[in-house]
Every structure is written in C-alpha cells, then in structure tokens.
Motif scaffolding. Sequence first.
Motif, PDB file in Angstrom:
ATOM      1  N   SER A 118      19.319  20.520  58.498  1.00 43.79           N
ATOM      2  CA  SER A 118      18.555  19.775  59.499  1.00 43.79           C
ATOM      3  C   SER A 118      17.127  20.290  59.568  1.00 43.79           C
ATOM      4  CB  SER A 118      19.227  19.905  60.873  1.00 43.79           C
ATOM      5  OG  SER A 118      18.511  19.179  61.856  1.00 43.79           O
ATOM      6  N   PHE A 119      16.162  19.363  59.520  1.00 44.18           N
ATOM      7  CA  PHE A 119      14.751  19.676  59.731  1.00 44.18           C
ATOM      8  C   PHE A 119      14.377  19.194  61.128  1.00 44.18           C
ATOM      9  CE2 PHE A 119      12.903  19.671  55.132  1.00 44.18           C
ATOM     10  CZ  PHE A 119      13.864  20.596  54.764  1.00 44.18           C
ATOM     11  N   ASN A 120      13.628  20.012  61.849  1.00 46.03           N
ATOM     12  CA  ASN A 120      13.223  19.626  63.192  1.00 46.03           C
ATOM     13  C   ASN A 120      12.129  18.557  63.148  1.00 46.03           C
ATOM     14  OD1 ASN A 120      12.157  19.629  65.885  1.00 46.03           O
ATOM     15  ND2 ASN A 120      13.162  21.601  66.215  1.00 46.03           N
ATOM     16  N   ALA A 121      10.896  18.940  62.800  1.00 42.52           N
ATOM     17  CA  ALA A 121       9.797  17.969  62.740  1.00 42.52           C
ATOM     18  C   ALA A 121       8.621  18.546  61.960  1.00 42.52           C
ATOM     19  CB  ALA A 121       9.339  17.590  64.153  1.00 42.52           C
ATOM     20  N   LYS A 122       7.859  17.675  61.328  1.00 43.91           N
ATOM     21  CA  LYS A 122       6.589  18.007  60.666  1.00 43.91           C
ATOM     22  C   LYS A 122       6.707  19.112  59.627  1.00 43.91           C
ATOM     23  CE  LYS A 122       2.497  18.008  62.274  1.00 43.91           C
ATOM     24  NZ  LYS A 122       1.278  18.363  63.049  1.00 43.91           N
ATOM     25  N   THR A 123       7.835  19.198  58.954  1.00 42.24           N
ATOM     26  CA  THR A 123       7.976  20.167  57.875  1.00 42.24           C
ATOM     27  C   THR A 123       7.682  19.487  56.546  1.00 42.24           C
ATOM     28  OG1 THR A 123       9.448  21.788  58.880  1.00 42.24           O
ATOM     29  CG2 THR A 123       9.732  21.415  56.542  1.00 42.24           C
ATOM     30  N   SER A 124       6.992  20.193  55.657  1.00 44.27           N
ATOM     31  CA  SER A 124       6.643  19.658  54.342  1.00 44.27           C
ATOM     32  C   SER A 124       7.391  20.413  53.253  1.00 44.27           C
ATOM     33  CB  SER A 124       5.136  19.771  54.098  1.00 44.27           C
ATOM     34  OG  SER A 124       4.413  19.014  55.044  1.00 44.27           O
ATOM     35  N   VAL A 125       8.017  19.665  52.342  1.00 41.95           N
ATOM     36  CA  VAL A 125       8.683  20.250  51.189  1.00 41.95           C
ATOM     37  C   VAL A 125       8.050  19.665  49.937  1.00 41.95           C
ATOM     38  CG1 VAL A 125      10.852  20.532  49.947  1.00 41.95           C
ATOM     39  CG2 VAL A 125      10.845  20.530  52.446  1.00 41.95           C
ATOM     40  N   ILE A 126       7.519  20.541  49.075  1.00 40.22           N
ATOM     41  CA  ILE A 126       6.898  20.109  47.832  1.00 40.22           C
ATOM     42  C   ILE A 126       7.621  20.804  46.685  1.00 40.22           C
ATOM     43  CG2 ILE A 126       4.759  19.970  46.508  1.00 40.22           C
ATOM     44  CD1 ILE A 126       3.273  20.243  49.221  1.00 40.22           C
ATOM     45  N   LYS A 129       9.614  22.399  40.663  1.00 42.50           N
ATOM     46  CA  LYS A 129      10.585  23.073  39.798  1.00 42.50           C
ATOM     47  C   LYS A 129      11.985  22.917  40.398  1.00 42.50           C
ATOM     48  CE  LYS A 129      11.529  27.505  37.500  1.00 42.50           C
ATOM     49  NZ  LYS A 129      11.416  27.023  36.101  1.00 42.50           N
ATOM     50  N   LYS A 130      12.362  23.785  41.332  1.00 45.63           N
ATOM     51  CA  LYS A 130      13.649  23.635  42.014  1.00 45.63           C
ATOM     52  C   LYS A 130      13.606  24.332  43.374  1.00 45.63           C
ATOM     53  CE  LYS A 130      18.649  24.092  41.625  1.00 45.63           C
ATOM     54  NZ  LYS A 130      19.808  24.549  40.821  1.00 45.63           N
ATOM     55  N   ILE A 131      14.107  23.623  44.378  1.00 42.37           N
ATOM     56  CA  ILE A 131      14.267  24.169  45.723  1.00 42.37           C
ATOM     57  C   ILE A 131      15.676  23.828  46.187  1.00 42.37           C
ATOM     58  CG2 ILE A 131      13.522  24.088  48.130  1.00 42.37           C
ATOM     59  CD1 ILE A 131      10.733  23.293  47.136  1.00 42.37           C
ATOM     60  N   SER A 132      16.421  24.823  46.642  1.00 39.95           N
ATOM     61  CA  SER A 132      17.753  24.562  47.185  1.00 39.95           C
ATOM     62  C   SER A 132      17.859  25.160  48.579  1.00 39.95           C
ATOM     63  CB  SER A 132      18.837  25.139  46.272  1.00 39.95           C
ATOM     64  OG  SER A 132      18.666  26.525  46.075  1.00 39.95           O
ATOM     65  N   ILE A 133      18.415  24.378  49.498  1.00 44.17           N
ATOM     66  CA  ILE A 133      18.581  24.788  50.892  1.00 44.17           C
ATOM     67  C   ILE A 133      20.070  24.727  51.207  1.00 44.17           C
ATOM     68  CG2 ILE A 133      17.922  24.338  53.286  1.00 44.17           C
ATOM     69  CD1 ILE A 133      15.479  22.811  52.164  1.00 44.17           C
ATOM     70  N   GLY A 134      20.666  25.865  51.574  1.00 43.81           N
ATOM     71  CA  GLY A 134      22.105  25.966  51.754  1.00 43.81           C
ATOM     72  C   GLY A 134      22.620  25.241  52.990  1.00 43.81           C
ATOM     73  N   LYS A 135      23.909  25.040  53.021  1.00 46.87           N
ATOM     74  CA  LYS A 135      24.548  24.279  54.101  1.00 46.87           C
ATOM     75  C   LYS A 135      24.339  24.952  55.463  1.00 46.87           C
ATOM     76  CE  LYS A 135      29.197  26.312  53.866  1.00 46.87           C
ATOM     77  NZ  LYS A 135      30.631  26.029  53.673  1.00 46.87           N
ATOM     78  N   ASP A 136      24.315  24.095  56.483  1.00 48.38           N
ATOM     79  CA  ASP A 136      24.185  24.523  57.884  1.00 48.38           C
ATOM     80  C   ASP A 136      22.878  25.239  58.172  1.00 48.38           C
ATOM     81  OD1 ASP A 136      26.735  23.505  58.576  1.00 48.38           O
ATOM     82  OD2 ASP A 136      27.700  25.333  57.852  1.00 48.38           O
ATOM     83  N   SER A 137      21.863  25.021  57.354  1.00 48.32           N
ATOM     84  CA  SER A 137      20.570  25.661  57.597  1.00 48.32           C
ATOM     85  C   SER A 137      19.691  24.774  58.468  1.00 48.32           C
ATOM     86  CB  SER A 137      19.864  25.975  56.274  1.00 48.32           C
ATOM     87  OG  SER A 137      20.515  27.033  55.604  1.00 48.32           O
ATOM     88  N   LEU A 138      18.859  25.412  59.263  1.00 48.09           N
ATOM     89  CA  LEU A 138      17.977  24.717  60.199  1.00 48.09           C
ATOM     90  C   LEU A 138      16.539  25.124  59.936  1.00 48.09           C
ATOM     91  CD1 LEU A 138      17.444  23.038  62.802  1.00 48.09           C
ATOM     92  CD2 LEU A 138      17.875  25.127  64.105  1.00 48.09           C
ATOM     93  N   VAL A 139      15.669  24.138  59.761  1.00 49.65           N
ATOM     94  CA  VAL A 139      14.240  24.390  59.556  1.00 49.65           C
ATOM     95  C   VAL A 139      13.498  23.863  60.765  1.00 49.65           C
ATOM     96  CG1 VAL A 139      12.245  24.027  58.061  1.00 49.65           C
ATOM     97  CG2 VAL A 139      14.538  24.180  57.055  1.00 49.65           C
ATOM     98  N   SER A 140      12.755  24.714  61.431  1.00 55.68           N
ATOM     99  CA  SER A 140      12.056  24.343  62.651  1.00 55.68           C
ATOM    100  C   SER A 140      10.824  23.495  62.333  1.00 55.68           C
ATOM    101  CB  SER A 140      11.673  25.609  63.417  1.00 55.68           C
ATOM    102  OG  SER A 140      11.183  25.274  64.699  1.00 55.68           O
ATOM    103  N   TRP A 141       9.958  23.306  63.320  1.00 54.06           N
ATOM    104  CA  TRP A 141       8.839  22.397  63.154  1.00 54.06           C
ATOM    105  C   TRP A 141       7.633  23.066  62.474  1.00 54.06           C
ATOM    106  CZ3 TRP A 141       5.043  24.531  66.221  1.00 54.06           C
ATOM    107  CH2 TRP A 141       5.467  25.234  67.351  1.00 54.06           C
ATOM    108  N   ASP A 142       6.895  22.212  61.745  1.00 55.71           N
ATOM    109  CA  ASP A 142       5.605  22.589  61.156  1.00 55.71           C
ATOM    110  C   ASP A 142       5.729  23.693  60.117  1.00 55.71           C
ATOM    111  OD1 ASP A 142       2.983  21.965  60.951  1.00 55.71           O
ATOM    112  OD2 ASP A 142       2.286  23.186  62.618  1.00 55.71           O
ATOM    113  N   CYS A 143       6.762  23.635  59.286  1.00 55.12           N
ATOM    114  CA  CYS A 143       6.952  24.619  58.219  1.00 55.12           C
ATOM    115  C   CYS A 143       6.508  24.028  56.877  1.00 55.12           C
ATOM    116  CB  CYS A 143       8.418  25.038  58.133  1.00 55.12           C
ATOM    117  SG  CYS A 143       9.026  25.897  59.610  1.00 55.12           S
TER     118      CYS A 143
END
Length: 225
Positions: A118-126, A129-143
């Motif tokens: 789950s991403f909260n708000a205003k997060t950017s992912v670019i 190559k490769k990016i992996s985010i594991g299960k049940d992870s939380l990303v807060s705002w403006d990351c």
Amino acid sequence: MTYEKIKKLTAVIRNTSILKTLRLNYRYFGVRGGIKPIILVSKHVKINCMQGKIIVHNRSAGAVRIGYGHTGIIDECFERGIFENCGTIEFMGRANIGTGSRIVCMENGYLVFGENVSFNAKTSVICRKKISIGKDSLVSWDCLIMDTDFHVLTKRNTDRQLNEDKEIIIGEHVWIGCRSTILKGAVIPDHAVTAAGSTVSKELESRYSVYAGNIRKKDDINWMN
C-alpha cells in the motif's frame, strides 16, 4: 457490510474513471479485462504510456487500485498521479497505489509489488532496472524510490560508466516513513522501519529495525498496516 466499508466503496466508485479503467484493462488483459476490470484507475491519474506487460496474480475485480485513498495533507482533487509503463509490472496480489503517486517503469525495467502493498500518497517510483517491494509493506506519503541516476558518469579519459543502475529490494512488512528516499542499491530487510526523511542507498543490517539517516536504533517493534 459495515457503514465504513460502504463509505470506502462509495468513495472508490465516485473517484473511478470508467474510460481509463477500461482502456488499461483491455490493453493488458483483453476482452475479459474490459468486462471484469482487475485494475481500477482514479480519474485523477494521467496515463502516459501503456506498453510493456502487467502481470496480476489476483484476478478478482478491483484487486489493484491506482490513485485512491485519503490523506489529510493531500488534496486528492488537485494531486494528479501518473502511470507510465514501458517495462514489466507484476502485482503478486492486492495493491493500492495512493493519491497523486507516480509509477514509471521504463523499458527493460521490472517492478514487483508484493501482496497487500500500500502506498499512502504522492510517492514516486522510477524503475529502469528492477525494484521489488515485499508483501504487507506500507509506503508513506511523498517518498521517492528510484533505481537509476538517469545521467551517466564516466571515468575521466575512459568510457567506463561509474554509476550503473542497481536493483532495489524492499523486504516484507516494511514501513517506509514519509519523505524517505530509497535509491539504487538499497536493500531493506523484512520488518524494518525507515524513519521520516531517511535516505537509503545500500544494504541495511537486519539486526536493526529503525533507520533515520545515519542513526540506527536497535529495537523490537511491531506495527499494523
């Protein structure tokens, strides 16, 4: 169904762009995706590119939501999210990409979202190559999560590149605090928390659970997503 669930469902329906949702699902999943949309797209999301591939392991309707959620400091009516895929994006299960978030998966990029990310708000992912985010992870705002520098640095008088793209690995049940920056080469272990404003660009030691810049606090913690 409880009042809160009805309220959330009503908000999702009100904010969904039928046209964008149908376009994206038909592009990646064909007629079946158009009839039963797996991915819901908010009307506040701008779709820049629909190339590459999207893989979703949970094929239930609305399993993935892009551009939804409410955060007190974010005006969801004026924060536009961006979706741009020229590589491969894989959703292992349900996922929510919050209001105003930007997802850019470049050509040859491989972006993986674990179950219940789950991403909260205003997060950017670019991802180049490769990016992996594991299960049940939380990303807060403006990351910011980015596995590339974009520009190329070479050793003087040679063509050898000094800043190649590097994979980012975010473990399971990780909490990324607001305004954190996760750069290429970052490896964040399971159950870790990055404090607000942290910058991570290397592998973190698993015996620590809280990171704030150069300060590392050893602690037993628990948090609920």
